[in-house]
Design an enzyme around this catalytic site. Structure first.
Site, PDB file in Angstrom:
ATOM      1  N   GLN A  65       2.207  -6.141   5.491  1.00  0.00           N
ATOM      2  CA  GLN A  65       2.378  -5.784   4.104  1.00  0.00           C
ATOM      3  C   GLN A  65       3.789  -6.158   3.659  1.00  0.00           C
ATOM      4  O   GLN A  65       4.587  -6.546   4.475  1.00  0.00           O
ATOM      5  CB  GLN A  65       2.131  -4.299   3.909  1.00  0.00           C
ATOM      6  CG  GLN A  65       0.692  -3.883   4.253  1.00  0.00           C
ATOM      7  CD  GLN A  65       0.348  -2.451   3.769  1.00  0.00           C
ATOM      8  OE1 GLN A  65       1.123  -1.790   3.095  1.00  0.00           O
ATOM      9  NE2 GLN A  65      -0.829  -1.988   4.164  1.00  0.00           N
TER      10      GLN A  65
ATOM     11  N   ASN B 217     -12.423  -1.194  -0.718  1.00  0.00           N
ATOM     12  CA  ASN B 217     -11.714  -1.810   0.405  1.00  0.00           C
ATOM     13  C   ASN B 217     -12.356  -1.373   1.726  1.00  0.00           C
ATOM     14  O   ASN B 217     -12.636  -0.182   1.915  1.00  0.00           O
ATOM     15  CB  ASN B 217     -10.253  -1.352   0.407  1.00  0.00           C
ATOM     16  CG  ASN B 217      -9.518  -1.707   1.697  1.00  0.00           C
ATOM     17  OD1 ASN B 217      -9.159  -2.862   1.912  1.00  0.00           O
ATOM     18  ND2 ASN B 217      -9.315  -0.722   2.570  1.00  0.00           N
ATOM     19  N   GLU B 218     -12.573  -2.308   2.611  1.00  0.00           N
ATOM     20  CA  GLU B 218     -13.122  -2.009   3.947  1.00  0.00           C
ATOM     21  C   GLU B 218     -14.196  -0.929   3.850  1.00  0.00           C
ATOM     22  O   GLU B 218     -14.118   0.109   4.505  1.00  0.00           O
ATOM     23  CB  GLU B 218     -11.996  -1.605   4.918  1.00  0.00           C
ATOM     24  CG  GLU B 218     -11.051  -2.751   5.175  1.00  0.00           C
ATOM     25  CD  GLU B 218     -10.134  -2.584   6.388  1.00  0.00           C
ATOM     26  OE1 GLU B 218     -10.118  -1.495   6.996  1.00  0.00           O
ATOM     27  OE2 GLU B 218      -9.436  -3.556   6.719  1.00  0.00           O
TER      28      GLU B 218
ATOM     29  N   TYR C 262      -6.648  -9.047  11.447  1.00  0.00           N
ATOM     30  CA  TYR C 262      -5.285  -8.838  11.962  1.00  0.00           C
ATOM     31  C   TYR C 262      -5.161  -9.455  13.351  1.00  0.00           C
ATOM     32  O   TYR C 262      -6.119  -9.428  14.141  1.00  0.00           O
ATOM     33  CB  TYR C 262      -4.994  -7.339  12.061  1.00  0.00           C
ATOM     34  CG  TYR C 262      -4.710  -6.711  10.709  1.00  0.00           C
ATOM     35  CD1 TYR C 262      -3.452  -6.807  10.135  1.00  0.00           C
ATOM     36  CD2 TYR C 262      -5.703  -6.042  10.005  1.00  0.00           C
ATOM     37  CE1 TYR C 262      -3.182  -6.235   8.891  1.00  0.00           C
ATOM     38  CE2 TYR C 262      -5.440  -5.471   8.762  1.00  0.00           C
ATOM     39  CZ  TYR C 262      -4.181  -5.577   8.212  1.00  0.00           C
ATOM     40  OH  TYR C 262      -3.916  -5.019   6.984  1.00  0.00           O
TER      41      TYR C 262
ATOM     42  N   GLU D 133       0.842  -1.203   0.000  1.00  0.00           N
ATOM     43  CA  GLU D 133       0.000   0.000   0.000  1.00  0.00           C
ATOM     44  C   GLU D 133       0.875   1.251   0.000  1.00  0.00           C
ATOM     45  O   GLU D 133       2.047   1.213   0.418  1.00  0.00           O
ATOM     46  CB  GLU D 133      -0.878  -0.030   1.265  1.00  0.00           C
ATOM     47  CG  GLU D 133      -1.816   1.157   1.395  1.00  0.00           C
ATOM     48  CD  GLU D 133      -2.880   0.972   2.483  1.00  0.00           C
ATOM     49  OE1 GLU D 133      -2.787   0.017   3.275  1.00  0.00           O
ATOM     50  OE2 GLU D 133      -3.803   1.813   2.523  1.00  0.00           O
TER      51      GLU D 133
ATOM     52  N   GLU E  31      -5.990  -9.135   3.605  1.00  0.00           N
ATOM     53  CA  GLU E  31      -5.139  -8.502   4.630  1.00  0.00           C
ATOM     54  C   GLU E  31      -5.125  -9.406   5.849  1.00  0.00           C
ATOM     55  O   GLU E  31      -6.180  -9.706   6.419  1.00  0.00           O
ATOM     56  CB  GLU E  31      -5.674  -7.112   5.009  1.00  0.00           C
ATOM     57  CG  GLU E  31      -5.550  -6.109   3.880  1.00  0.00           C
ATOM     58  CD  GLU E  31      -5.941  -4.685   4.270  1.00  0.00           C
ATOM     59  OE1 GLU E  31      -5.800  -4.317   5.452  1.00  0.00           O
ATOM     60  OE2 GLU E  31      -6.392  -3.949   3.379  1.00  0.00           O
TER      61      GLU E  31
HETATM   62  O1  AHR Z   1      -2.901  -2.587   6.239  1.00  0.00           O
HETATM   63  C1  AHR Z   1      -3.187  -1.396   6.882  1.00  0.00           C
HETATM   64  C2  AHR Z   1      -4.666  -1.026   6.803  1.00  0.00           C
HETATM   65  O2  AHR Z   1      -5.425  -1.954   7.524  1.00  0.00           O
HETATM   66  C3  AHR Z   1      -5.290  -1.039   5.429  1.00  0.00           C
HETATM   67  O3  AHR Z   1      -5.064   0.122   4.727  1.00  0.00           O
HETATM   68  C4  AHR Z   1      -6.739  -1.198   5.743  1.00  0.00           C
HETATM   69  O4  AHR Z   1      -7.447  -1.838   4.718  1.00  0.00           O
HETATM   70  C5  AHR Z   1      -6.742  -1.968   7.051  1.00  0.00           C
HETATM   71  O5  AHR Z   1      -7.566  -1.389   7.984  1.00  0.00           O
END
Ligand code: AHR
Length: 493
Positions: free
Chosen positions: A344, A172-173, A239, A25, A295
């Site tokens: 990432q 995205n999101e 995450y 990103e 992600e």
């Molecule tokens: O990876 C960092 C961020 O985490 C991304 O931009 C977003 O999609 C997520 O919240």
């Protein structure tokens, strides 16, 4: 003793190589500095891409790369990133540190990067702050070979032939940074935007709808109900955060309690995939629509003294184990999970590569992904057994101490194992059933004497894979000795 039976004649699905995908990103030092330094940089580069990073990425065999975000995608306007660099419009990267983005890395640079590292491109379009026609034009710009306005603009910018683009994300999101939408509203927008995401010539898009945040099963339900027939994939983001979003915990300063909590939270991916997939089964029992975990990874506090908006964190043996835990889960769900992209690629979150000026290092996560790339496109094999338990006093629950995953490709079986217990080594007996002849092996191990061990710019190989000799053949079975907090890959012969 713990036991694993690997069934060489019982496949449970194919491990899509894209499960080993990455995400880059416009965030902190991922693209700029980490990958792109510009042609005039003193850092050795090819057309502006740093040579050391490109070489390391090539070695990793990255199948697919997602770009330009993340949250950045929903405020990215692709026209700002084409044409002569000196004329490119600047913008403020409001999500990530409020820094000025000069758009020197744009569409052409992204496709070139994919060529250099031999990865398939995966582009995420802008729904949150973009328009349908902006997205439609971008797709025409990238993939049309016609004598058409966008294709001619691409030609004017130096690229005659269209690129091949399969994977395209529609936002995205969108429940959060991509527009704070409700699922019903996003599903309607998805249906509208994707209508104009056209297939030009023989380019066929695999359209990915923006999926749920973690355990928002209702989001999945609504998207499947309203949009299933218009999508090929539905994304999921999760995450591993050992603490809270306010205080996530440090990347290198942690104790066994933090280790245990991190591992436990990492294994939650299994439940998430089971439940989202079950929700999807109601509308798609044949599993046509893939889950795209675009992600995933550890999210810790940033390194002290670094920009909080840059999400720069170190990477230890804990990250190595979390990578292995997730890969095992993706293999298990390979009938539904068609892609996963670690967040990432460079200098951000659970990165495989860190850079500092002209220096570069490979993280423990890099090594696990490289050791495991033998499973790409292989047939996942059924594995049963007794894997022990690992718990931590005062913390609820426990998890399997040992993880075992296996696959077969071109007649060769690979078995990958981890021991998540950070203080106790263990032995496990591995039996290969359904295959003729006796077994021998070659192996690689990633382990360290300290669970906080990591590579630094002065000591880039403190954590690195070593040949593994810790298995012996007894009665046709392999007794494998796994050190505490270790990851092992065996090639059975
Ligand atoms: O990876 C960092 C961020 O985490 C991304 O931009 C977003 O999609 C997520 O919240």
């Amino acid at each position: 003793m713990l036991k694993a039976v690997v069934h060489a004649d019982w496949t449970i699905g194919t491990i899509n190589r894209n499960i080993y995908g990455h995400f880059a990103e416009h965030l902190g030092r991922c693209i700029y500095e980490g990958i792109w330094v510009g042609e005039d940089s003193e850092i050795p580069n090819t057309e502006g891409f740093r040579n050391d990073v490109i070489e390391a990425l090539r070695e990793l065999k990255i199948p697919v790369l997602r770009w330009p975000g993340g949250c950045f995608a929903d405020e990215y306007h692709w026209r700002d990133g084409i044409g002569p660099k000196e004329n490119r419009k600047m913008m403020i990267n409001t999500h990530w540190g409020g820094v000025v983005e000069n758009n020197h890395f744009g569409t052409h640079e992204f496709f070139r990067l994919c060529e250099l590292i031999d990865a398939e491109p995966y582009i995420c379009g802008n729904v949150g702050s973009g328009t349908v026609s902006e997205m439609a034009d971008w797709i025409e710009y990238m993939t049309s070979d016609a004598d058409s306005p966008m294709a001619n603009l691409r030609r004017a910018n130096g690229r005659d032939k269209p690129w091949k683009l399969k994977y395209f994300g529609v936002g995205n999101e969108n429940w959060g940074c991509g527009g704070n939408m409700l699922p019903e509203f996003y599903a309607d927008l998805y249906n509208q935007f994707q209508t104009y995401a056209r297939n030009y010539g023989d380019n066929k898009l695999y359209k990915i709808a923006g999926g749920a945040n973690t355990d928002d099963y209702r989001w999945t339900e609504v998207l499947m109900k309203k949009s299933e027939r218009h999508m090929h994939g539905l994304s999921l983001h999760y995450y591993t955060v050992p603490g809270t979003w306010q205080d996530k915990g440090a990347a290198t300063e942690f104790g066994e309690r933090d280790w245990f909590v991190t591992m436990k939270k990492a294994t939650y991916m299994d439940e998430l995939l089971t439940r989202h997939s079950t929700e999807m089964d109601r509308y798609d029992p044949n599993k046509r629509v893939g889950i795209i975990v675009d992600e995933w990874g550890n999210w810790f506090n940033v390194e002290p003294g670094t920009n909080p908006g840059f999400l720069y964190q170190q990477n230890t043996m804990r990250d190595a184990l979390v990578a292995a835990v997730n890969l095992h889960i993706f293999h298990k769900h390979c009938n539904r999970v068609q892609m996963a992209n670690i967040a990432q690629m460079v200098n951000v979150l659970q990165a495989v590569i860190l850079t500092e000026g002209s220096k570069m290092l490979r993280t423990p996560t890099y090594h696990v992904l490289q050791m495991y790339n033998v499973h790409q496109d292989a047939e996942a094999l059924a594995v049963h057994g007794e894997f022990g338990q690992y718990g931590f006093e005062g913390e609820e629950g426990s998890l399997a101490q040992v993880g075992v995953t296996a696959s077969k490709k071109d007649g060769v079986v690979h078995v990958s194992l981890y021991n998540v217990n950070p203080t106790e080594a263990t032995d496990i007996e591995v039996e290969l059933r359904g295959s003729e002849g006796s077994i021998s092996y070659e192996g690689t191990i990633l382990a360290a004497s300290d669970i906080r061990a990591h590579n630094t710019f002065n000591q880039t190989n403190a954590v690195a894979p070593q040949p593994f000799n810790g298995a012996e053949l007894k009665g046709g079975k392999l007794k494998v000795s796994l050190p505490a907090a270790s990851v092992v890959v065996l090639k059975l012969k």
